[in-house]
Write a protein that holds these residues in place. Structure first.
Motif, PDB file in Angstrom:
ATOM      1  N   CYS A   1      -2.875   0.054  -4.225  1.00  0.00           N
ATOM      2  CA  CYS A   1      -2.214  -1.157  -3.508  1.00  0.00           C
ATOM      3  C   CYS A   1      -1.826  -1.576  -4.634  1.00  0.00           C
TER       4      CYS A   1
ATOM      5  N   GLU B   1       0.836  -1.642   0.263  1.00  0.00           N
ATOM      6  CA  GLU B   1       0.012   0.117   0.016  1.00  0.00           C
ATOM      7  C   GLU B   1       0.973   1.449  -0.014  1.00  0.00           C
TER       8      GLU B   1
ATOM      9  N   TRP C   1      -2.478  -9.940   1.965  1.00  0.00           N
ATOM     10  CA  TRP C   1      -2.330  -8.975   3.166  1.00  0.00           C
ATOM     11  C   TRP C   1      -0.844  -7.905   2.986  1.00  0.00           C
TER      12      TRP C   1
ATOM     13  N   ARG D   1      -9.748  -0.113  -9.462  1.00  0.00           N
ATOM     14  CA  ARG D   1      -8.592  -1.475  -9.844  1.00  0.00           C
ATOM     15  C   ARG D   1      -8.383  -1.118 -11.484  1.00  0.00           C
TER      16      ARG D   1
ATOM     17  N   CYS E   1     -14.474  -3.296  -1.211  1.00  0.00           N
ATOM     18  CA  CYS E   1     -14.299  -4.217  -1.634  1.00  0.00           C
ATOM     19  C   CYS E   1     -14.561  -4.179  -3.202  1.00  0.00           C
TER      20      CYS E   1
ATOM     21  N   LEU F   1      -8.400   3.241  -3.792  1.00  0.00           N
ATOM     22  CA  LEU F   1      -9.166   3.956  -2.801  1.00  0.00           C
ATOM     23  C   LEU F   1      -8.928   5.259  -2.476  1.00  0.00           C
TER      24      LEU F   1
ATOM     25  N   TYR G   1      -4.382   1.626   7.232  1.00  0.00           N
ATOM     26  CA  TYR G   1      -5.483   1.170   6.113  1.00  0.00           C
ATOM     27  C   TYR G   1      -4.946  -0.085   5.056  1.00  0.00           C
ATOM     28  N   TYR G   2      -5.394  -1.129   5.235  1.00  0.00           N
ATOM     29  CA  TYR G   2      -4.421  -2.514   4.909  1.00  0.00           C
ATOM     30  C   TYR G   2      -5.165  -2.837   3.145  1.00  0.00           C
ATOM     31  N   CYS G   3      -4.671  -3.424   2.384  1.00  0.00           N
ATOM     32  CA  CYS G   3      -5.759  -3.837   1.398  1.00  0.00           C
ATOM     33  C   CYS G   3      -5.110  -5.265   1.664  1.00  0.00           C
TER      34      CYS G   3
ATOM     35  N   ILE H   1     -13.745   2.609  -4.826  1.00  0.00           N
ATOM     36  CA  ILE H   1     -12.547   2.009  -4.937  1.00  0.00           C
ATOM     37  C   ILE H   1     -12.783   1.667  -5.935  1.00  0.00           C
TER      38      ILE H   1
ATOM     39  N   TRP I   1     -10.430  -3.526   1.301  1.00  0.00           N
ATOM     40  CA  TRP I   1      -9.474  -2.663   1.769  1.00  0.00           C
ATOM     41  C   TRP I   1     -10.271  -2.177   2.831  1.00  0.00           C
TER      42      TRP I   1
ATOM     43  N   ILE J   1     -10.423  -7.816  -3.909  1.00  0.00           N
ATOM     44  CA  ILE J   1      -9.273  -7.324  -3.024  1.00  0.00           C
ATOM     45  C   ILE J   1     -10.256  -5.770  -2.773  1.00  0.00           C
TER      46      ILE J   1
END
Length: 120
Positions: free
Chosen positions: A22, A6, A110, A72, A50, A81, A94-96, A70, A36, A34
């Motif tokens: 990400c 990220e 992750w 892609r 998602c 995001l 924040y994690y993807c 979101i 978040w 995917i």
């Protein structure tokens, strides 16, 4: 092995915007749903959004609906995001995450997380 990294976090004033990225490596991202997620200090991790791998359906938590988007770009192997109208309560790491199963099950892969701080 899919790896996720990220970027794009930082300090922003309330009402401001940030775009998180990400970037995936090792596998092609279009094989995966995917998600978040975020985790604020002292709170449990929560799902934010998602995007599905098949039809691009998107899902949002009520707390971010209408403010976050979101997306892609499979050609760039990257998910995003876009966060607008940020509030102090959006402050979190924040994690993807990615998984082949669905947007509504435990994610397998992750990233390391990126800090977002919303403060004046």
């Amino acid at each position: 092995q899919l790896q996720l990294v990220e970027s794009g976090g930082g300090l922003v004033q309330p009402g401001g915007s940030l775009r998180l990225s990400c970037e995936a490596s090792g596998r092609t991202l279009d094989d995966y749903h995917i998600g978040w997620f975020r985790q604020a200090p002292g709170k449990e991790r929560e799902g934010v959004s998602c995007i599905s791998r098949n039809d691009g359906m998107t899902y949002y938590s009520d707390s971010v609906k209408g403010r976050f988007t979101i997306s892609r770009d499979n050609a760039k192997n990257t998910a995003y995001l876009q966060m607008n109208s940020l509030k102090p309560e959006d402050t979190a790491v924040y994690y993807c995450a990615a998984d082949r199963g669905s947007c509504f099950q435990k994610f397998t892969y992750w990233g390391q997380g990126t800090q977002v701080t919303v403060s004046s």
